[in-house]
Design a protein around this motif. Structure first.
Motif, PDB file in Angstrom:
ATOM      1  N   TYR A  87      57.337  -4.651  14.531  1.00  0.00           N
ATOM      2  CA  TYR A  87      56.723  -5.463  13.474  1.00  0.00           C
ATOM      3  C   TYR A  87      55.493  -6.199  13.989  1.00  0.00           C
ATOM      4  CZ  TYR A  87      56.047  -9.199  10.080  1.00  0.00           C
ATOM      5  OH  TYR A  87      55.487 -10.061   9.169  1.00  0.00           O
ATOM      6  N   LEU A  88      55.604  -6.824  15.153  1.00  0.00           N
ATOM      7  CA  LEU A  88      54.510  -7.667  15.645  1.00  0.00           C
ATOM      8  C   LEU A  88      53.310  -6.853  16.112  1.00  0.00           C
ATOM      9  CD1 LEU A  88      56.403 -10.439  17.652  1.00  0.00           C
ATOM     10  CD2 LEU A  88      55.335 -10.629  15.407  1.00  0.00           C
ATOM     11  N   TYR A  89      53.547  -5.671  16.664  1.00  0.00           N
ATOM     12  CA  TYR A  89      52.458  -4.907  17.263  1.00  0.00           C
ATOM     13  C   TYR A  89      52.071  -3.698  16.434  1.00  0.00           C
ATOM     14  CZ  TYR A  89      53.676  -7.939  21.096  1.00  0.00           C
ATOM     15  OH  TYR A  89      53.949  -9.053  21.851  1.00  0.00           O
ATOM     16  N   SER A  90      52.181  -3.858  15.128  1.00  0.00           N
ATOM     17  CA  SER A  90      51.683  -2.875  14.174  1.00  0.00           C
ATOM     18  C   SER A  90      50.953  -3.622  13.062  1.00  0.00           C
ATOM     19  CB  SER A  90      52.833  -2.031  13.615  1.00  0.00           C
ATOM     20  OG  SER A  90      53.750  -2.844  12.887  1.00  0.00           O
ATOM     21  N   ARG A  91      50.437  -2.906  12.117  1.00  0.00           N
ATOM     22  CA  ARG A  91      49.670  -3.536  11.043  1.00  0.00           C
ATOM     23  C   ARG A  91      50.495  -4.512  10.229  1.00  0.00           C
ATOM     24  NH1 ARG A  91      46.057   1.463   8.523  1.00  0.00           N
ATOM     25  NH2 ARG A  91      44.805   1.864  10.413  1.00  0.00           N
ATOM     26  N   ARG A  92      51.786  -4.268  10.148  1.00  0.00           N
ATOM     27  CA  ARG A  92      52.633  -5.174   9.369  1.00  0.00           C
ATOM     28  C   ARG A  92      52.683  -6.569   9.959  1.00  0.00           C
ATOM     29  NH1 ARG A  92      58.303  -2.418   9.046  1.00  0.00           N
ATOM     30  NH2 ARG A  92      57.776  -1.978  11.222  1.00  0.00           N
ATOM     31  N   GLY A  93      52.432  -6.686  11.274  1.00  0.00           N
ATOM     32  CA  GLY A  93      52.502  -7.992  11.907  1.00  0.00           C
ATOM     33  C   GLY A  93      51.209  -8.770  11.911  1.00  0.00           C
ATOM     34  N   LEU A  94      50.131  -8.219  11.343  1.00  0.00           N
ATOM     35  CA  LEU A  94      48.851  -8.927  11.340  1.00  0.00           C
ATOM     36  C   LEU A  94      48.948 -10.254  10.595  1.00  0.00           C
ATOM     37  CD1 LEU A  94      46.328  -5.985  10.785  1.00  0.00           C
ATOM     38  CD2 LEU A  94      46.861  -7.195  12.924  1.00  0.00           C
ATOM     39  N   GLY A  95      49.709 -10.280   9.508  1.00  0.00           N
ATOM     40  CA  GLY A  95      49.872 -11.519   8.754  1.00  0.00           C
ATOM     41  C   GLY A  95      50.560 -12.595   9.573  1.00  0.00           C
ATOM     42  N   ALA A  96      51.579 -12.208  10.361  1.00  0.00           N
ATOM     43  CA  ALA A  96      52.286 -13.186  11.194  1.00  0.00           C
ATOM     44  C   ALA A  96      51.355 -13.752  12.268  1.00  0.00           C
ATOM     45  CB  ALA A  96      53.513 -12.530  11.837  1.00  0.00           C
ATOM     46  N   TRP A  97      50.555 -12.882  12.906  1.00  0.00           N
ATOM     47  CA  TRP A  97      49.607 -13.362  13.913  1.00  0.00           C
ATOM     48  C   TRP A  97      48.560 -14.279  13.286  1.00  0.00           C
ATOM     49  CZ3 TRP A  97      50.657 -13.241  18.794  1.00  0.00           C
ATOM     50  CH2 TRP A  97      51.406 -12.213  19.348  1.00  0.00           C
ATOM     51  N   ALA A  98      48.088 -13.911  12.093  1.00  0.00           N
ATOM     52  CA  ALA A  98      47.087 -14.740  11.420  1.00  0.00           C
ATOM     53  C   ALA A  98      47.654 -16.128  11.102  1.00  0.00           C
ATOM     54  CB  ALA A  98      46.594 -14.050  10.155  1.00  0.00           C
ATOM     55  N   ALA A  99      48.903 -16.179  10.615  1.00  0.00           N
ATOM     56  CA  ALA A  99      49.527 -17.472  10.305  1.00  0.00           C
ATOM     57  C   ALA A  99      49.720 -18.299  11.573  1.00  0.00           C
ATOM     58  CB  ALA A  99      50.859 -17.241   9.599  1.00  0.00           C
ATOM     59  N   TRP A 100      50.121 -17.646  12.669  1.00  0.00           N
ATOM     60  CA  TRP A 100      50.337 -18.348  13.931  1.00  0.00           C
ATOM     61  C   TRP A 100      49.041 -18.972  14.437  1.00  0.00           C
ATOM     62  CZ3 TRP A 100      49.215 -18.662  19.126  1.00  0.00           C
ATOM     63  CH2 TRP A 100      50.186 -19.186  19.969  1.00  0.00           C
ATOM     64  N   LEU A 101      47.964 -18.195  14.413  1.00  0.00           N
ATOM     65  CA  LEU A 101      46.664 -18.711  14.877  1.00  0.00           C
ATOM     66  C   LEU A 101      46.129 -19.791  13.945  1.00  0.00           C
ATOM     67  CD1 LEU A 101      44.983 -15.364  16.004  1.00  0.00           C
ATOM     68  CD2 LEU A 101      45.876 -17.198  17.477  1.00  0.00           C
ATOM     69  N   LEU A 102      46.383 -19.646  12.645  1.00  0.00           N
ATOM     70  CA  LEU A 102      45.920 -20.652  11.682  1.00  0.00           C
ATOM     71  C   LEU A 102      46.602 -21.990  11.946  1.00  0.00           C
ATOM     72  CD1 LEU A 102      44.231 -21.258   9.166  1.00  0.00           C
ATOM     73  CD2 LEU A 102      46.186 -20.556   7.766  1.00  0.00           C
TER      74      LEU A 102
END
Length: 387
Positions: free
Chosen positions: A45-60
């Motif tokens: 989940y984290l290292y595919s396209r589906r996890g981009l939203g989670a990374w974006a929220a974390w950085l935000l």
């Protein structure tokens, strides 16, 4: 996981990460196979396209917290450091309760208390560092003011963090229970299918072998009445065949040598009954005697070849059983006959359908069964076993 990890076949970065993480997956798998599956699902989940939203929220959240602290007068370095510590701690805690949802609630509470203390110390360190950069000293009263000022933020954040951990833990427990239920269902289906396959095999043997035994007993009685000297050898072969067949039925798997011995008795009886009209030979390469097979499988192939190929044929017939190994480690088992051959609309009977199912349950994708016509006439049944 039920399907191969897609990271293993992804882009260059995903493949590199999968190679790095594989030893850790194996380590988790030795501890708990379900834990490995859950870790791999998180990584996929984290290292595919589906996890981009989670990374974006974390950085935000990280940069939003840093901007808020910096706007409140904190230096840039501590303003980035404090949210980073908080976000890393939060991520580790969330992963912990997701991967280990069965842990006791007291551990979660202990983690929350430790997190609150760490957050307080982080605030003091950050304020001290910020004031030090401005050439000022941090006194006790200023420290208490900083803590009281931050309490209005830390307490709601701590409560929210606690509720989030509890929610994730409950979701993790529900997911684990669902995972256990799914694995149990798969195991029950496999066990039921295996039991059905074994039952079908016994039914098939109950249909074929009494017919074969009764015919042999009738021949034996006729020879005994006539005091034919062939009665003694036939009785010995029949006794050996019945002993071997009975022993095979009580096992989960049987070595190829035992299967071959039962087939030798069967062919000897058949040759005696049919007065040499059916000739059989068996050749097994050295080193294959201990290879396991589902019990009665080779005998099923031989019986099928005799019943459908050789007995209906007018004139003599030959049957050859052969086993060998290829240089790559794969080994094969063949039953050739020069009988009538395959009918144009041939389909698996109960015995062959049962055989395919049993091979699949015992060996999975390693085993392959083929039934084909021979160029010189007759039929070949072949089992290929990958190393």
């Amino acid at each position: 996981m039920d399907t191969p990890n897609p990271l293993a076949h992804g882009n260059r970065l995903q493949r590199a990460y999968y190679r790095w993480a594989l030893p850790y997956y194996d380590r988790f798998g030795h501890q708990d196979p379900m834990l490995r599956e859950r870790v791999e699902l998180v990584d996929v989940y984290l290292y595919s396209r589906r996890g981009l939203g989670a990374w974006a929220a974390w950085l935000l959240c990280l940069f939003g917290g840093a901007a808020w602290l910096h706007g409140g007068g904190m230096g840039l370095a501590p303003a980035l450091g404090v949210p980073t510590l908080i976000m890393v701690g939060l991520s580790i805690a969330l992963l912990g309760v997701w991967l280990r949802p069965q842990q006791k609630p007291t551990r979660i509470v202990g983690g929350l208390i430790g997190g609150a203390l760490l957050g307080s110390v982080s605030v003091l360190v950050a304020v001290s560092f910020g004031w030090g950069m401005q050439g000022k000293s941090l006194g006790l009263s200023i420290a208490l003011q900083a803590l009281s000022a931050s309490a209005g933020t830390l307490i709601p954040l701590g409560l929210s963090f606690a509720l989030l951990l509890v929610g994730v833990a409950r979701a993790g427990r529900a997911a684990r229970e669902s995972q256990l239920a799914r694995l149990q269902l798969v195991a029950e289906r496999d066990a039921a299918a295996r039991a059905a396959a074994e039952a079908d095999l016994r039914l098939l043997q109950a249909q074929i072998r009494p017919h074969f035994v009764f015919n042999t007993l009738a021949t034996l009685q006729h020879w005994v009445d006539r005091r034919d000297e062939r009665a003694g050898p036939l009785l010995r072969e029949l006794t050996g065949f019945l002993r071997r067949s009975t022993e095979l039925l009580g096992r989960n798997t049987a070595p190829l040598a035992d299967e071959v011995q039962a087939v030798r008795h069967y062919l000897a009886i058949l040759s005696a009954r049919l007065q040499g009209r059916v000739q059989g030979e068996v050749h097994v390469a050295l080193g294959l005697e201990t290879e396991p097979l589902p019990p009665g499988m080779l005998l099923t192939l031989v019986e099928n070849a005799v019943q459908h190929g050789l007995e209906p044929k007018i004139g003599d017939g030959r049957l050859r059983v052969e086993a060998g190994r290829e240089p790559n480690g794969r080994w094969w088992l063949r039953v050739d006959n020069d009988g009538l051959g395959l009918a144009p609309d041939v389909a698996d009977d109960v015995g062959l359908a049962n055989l395919r199912q049993r091979l699949r349950h015992h060996f999975g994708e390693r085993a392959r069964f083929m039934l084909q016509a021979r160029a010189e006439g007759g039929t070949r049944a072949e089992i290929l076993m990958a190393p």
